[in-house]
Scaffold this active site. Structure first.
Site, PDB file in Angstrom:
ATOM      1  N   HIS A  25       0.832  -1.208   0.000  1.00  0.00           N
ATOM      2  CA  HIS A  25       0.000   0.000   0.000  1.00  0.00           C
ATOM      3  C   HIS A  25       0.867   1.259   0.000  1.00  0.00           C
ATOM      4  O   HIS A  25       0.686   2.156  -0.836  1.00  0.00           O
ATOM      5  CB  HIS A  25      -0.902  -0.012   1.231  1.00  0.00           C
ATOM      6  CG  HIS A  25      -1.779   1.196   1.357  1.00  0.00           C
ATOM      7  ND1 HIS A  25      -3.075   1.227   0.904  1.00  0.00           N
ATOM      8  CD2 HIS A  25      -1.543   2.429   1.892  1.00  0.00           C
ATOM      9  CE1 HIS A  25      -3.597   2.416   1.145  1.00  0.00           C
ATOM     10  NE2 HIS A  25      -2.686   3.171   1.750  1.00  0.00           N
ATOM     11  N   GLU A  26       1.807   1.319   0.936  1.00  0.00           N
ATOM     12  CA  GLU A  26       2.663   2.505   1.031  1.00  0.00           C
ATOM     13  C   GLU A  26       3.616   2.612  -0.155  1.00  0.00           C
ATOM     14  O   GLU A  26       3.963   3.723  -0.579  1.00  0.00           O
ATOM     15  CB  GLU A  26       3.444   2.482   2.351  1.00  0.00           C
ATOM     16  CG  GLU A  26       2.580   2.466   3.601  1.00  0.00           C
ATOM     17  CD  GLU A  26       1.595   3.622   3.663  1.00  0.00           C
ATOM     18  OE1 GLU A  26       1.903   4.706   3.113  1.00  0.00           O
ATOM     19  OE2 GLU A  26       0.509   3.451   4.245  1.00  0.00           O
ATOM     20  N   HIS A  29       1.985   4.607  -2.871  1.00  0.00           N
ATOM     21  CA  HIS A  29       2.155   6.047  -2.666  1.00  0.00           C
ATOM     22  C   HIS A  29       3.565   6.486  -3.057  1.00  0.00           C
ATOM     23  O   HIS A  29       3.756   7.484  -3.768  1.00  0.00           O
ATOM     24  CB  HIS A  29       1.931   6.400  -1.195  1.00  0.00           C
ATOM     25  CG  HIS A  29       0.536   6.200  -0.710  1.00  0.00           C
ATOM     26  ND1 HIS A  29      -0.568   6.679  -1.372  1.00  0.00           N
ATOM     27  CD2 HIS A  29       0.053   5.588   0.418  1.00  0.00           C
ATOM     28  CE1 HIS A  29      -1.662   6.373  -0.699  1.00  0.00           C
ATOM     29  NE2 HIS A  29      -1.313   5.702   0.393  1.00  0.00           N
TER      30      HIS A  29
END
Length: 377
Positions: A25-26, A29
């Site tokens: 997920h990170e 980003h």
């Protein structure tokens, strides 16, 4: 006989589920931010005090923190891990200011924020594609083969050979569509549309309730119509068909999640069914003891949940940022910083209260409160 995984296996399974999903997920980003020319100052798996970490040549601190229930990427220009804007970014030299998150155009900021949940969905789709390629696509026609005595189907007048066309106004294509719709609607009255001998027949039925207990002792209340399906058809899936199958399955999971959440909000389903990290850990341990296929499918399911939850328009979550960006796009100016500040504070309080509530639920599901009541009594 109830089989329960030990504490070590449960903790290990939880780490193997949450750790990689938070990292993915990170990383979504981070990668999109790098593509947009934004400097990442910190990449953290977990919250709180740093346990260990390293700093790379770009000046990004990669670290693991002691509370492994999430993570964050702190970009240049961010005041904190929640990506609130640091007013000091305007005072930076021009070259450094250009690499900050707030300096980027709205569409780039939105892409960076959306990348995390999108990558979670993509990971789940890839996993489901793998299952489709390995095991094929099982399609069971929504045809009634037989009726369970004294069931909801009997009371509704269903007959063997009936083909279910729609439930509650929603068209169905397979028996899985019927099963997904029914199991989350125990005790609800539903309009069923059937095809019987070439004629369309409509019936109203009150979905029955079935109490189930799995091998680990977990109890579930599921809706039950009381029909046995026709024989399933196993279809081979090629590389071109696999994404379609995976997307359809992901859509079905998200729809079920949305409907279940709506039932909780409207009071049609008990809030006790909401679970948190402790319940995820318990289920992770159970699924890893069942086998690798069940565990990998759980990873896909949790990844979809993580992507979905992060898209909710709640301050502190990715969806909250995207909501503010939508307002900015419509109003042609950023939301007032004071409004954002109070919204983030409210979001923090709401998330903390929610975490306390689901933890309370988890402990209750483990029997803690019942045992304490027994001791006190």
């Amino acid at each position: 006989m109830i089989e329960t995984p030990g504490l070590f296996l449960t903790v290990l399974a939880f780490v193997l589920v949450i750790g990689p999903l938070v990292f993915v997920h990170e990383m979504g980003h981070y990668l999109v931010a790098r593509w947009c020319g934004v400097k990442a100052e910190m990449f953290s798996i977990g919250f709180g005090h740093e346990v260990f970490g390293i700093t790379d040549k770009r000046g990004t601190r990669w670290k693991f923190s002691w509370l492994p229930l999430g993570g964050y990427v702190k970009f240049a220009g961010d005041l904190n891990p929640a990506s609130q804007t640091d007013p000091a970014w305007l005072a930076l030299p021009a070259a450094d200011r250009a690499r900050t998150f707030p300096a980027k155009p709205l569409w780039q900021r939105a892409l960076i924020i959306a990348a995390g949940p999108v990558v979670n969905f993509l990971l789940a789709i890839l996993i489901l594609m793998g299952f489709a390629l390995l095991y094929g696509d099982v399609r069971t026609p929504p045809v009634v083969r037989e009726i369970v005595p004294n069931s909801a189907a009997v009371r509704a007048g269903l007959q063997p050979g009936d083909r279910i066309v729609s439930l509650g106004g929603r068209s169905v294509e397979t028996f899985d569509d019927v099963s997904r719709y029914v199991k989350i609607r125990a005790n609800e009255t539903v309009r069923i549309e059937l095809e019987r001998s070439g004629t369309i027949v409509q019936r109203d039925v009150v979905i029955g309730t079935q109490e189930q207990r799995d091998r680990f002792g977990n109890e579930y209340q599921l809706g039950l119509l009381g029909i046995a399906p026709d024989r399933p058809v196993l279809l081979e899936v090629g590389l071109l068909e696999a994404p379609v199958v995976a997307l359809r399955q992901t859509r079905d999971i998200v729809v079920t999640m949305v409907e279940t959440l709506g039932q909780v909000i409207t009071g049609r389903r008990s809030v006790k069914e909401l679970g948190g990290p402790l319940r995820i850990a318990k289920i992770s341990g159970e699924q890893i003891s069942v086998g690798p296929e069940a565990f990998v499918f759980l990873i896909a399911l949790v990844s979809i949940n993580l992507g979905f939850i992060n898209l909710l328009p709640i301050p502190m979550l990715d969806g909250g940022h995207l909501f503010f960006y939508a307002i900015e796009a419509i109003g042609r100016r950023p939301v007032n910083p004071a409004v954002q500040e109070w919204a983030y504070r409210g979001g923090v309080v709401a998330l903390l209260m929610f975490m306390m509530f689901v933890t309370f639920n988890d402990l209750g599901a483990f029997g803690l409160w019942k045992n304490l009541a027994g001791l006190i009594g």
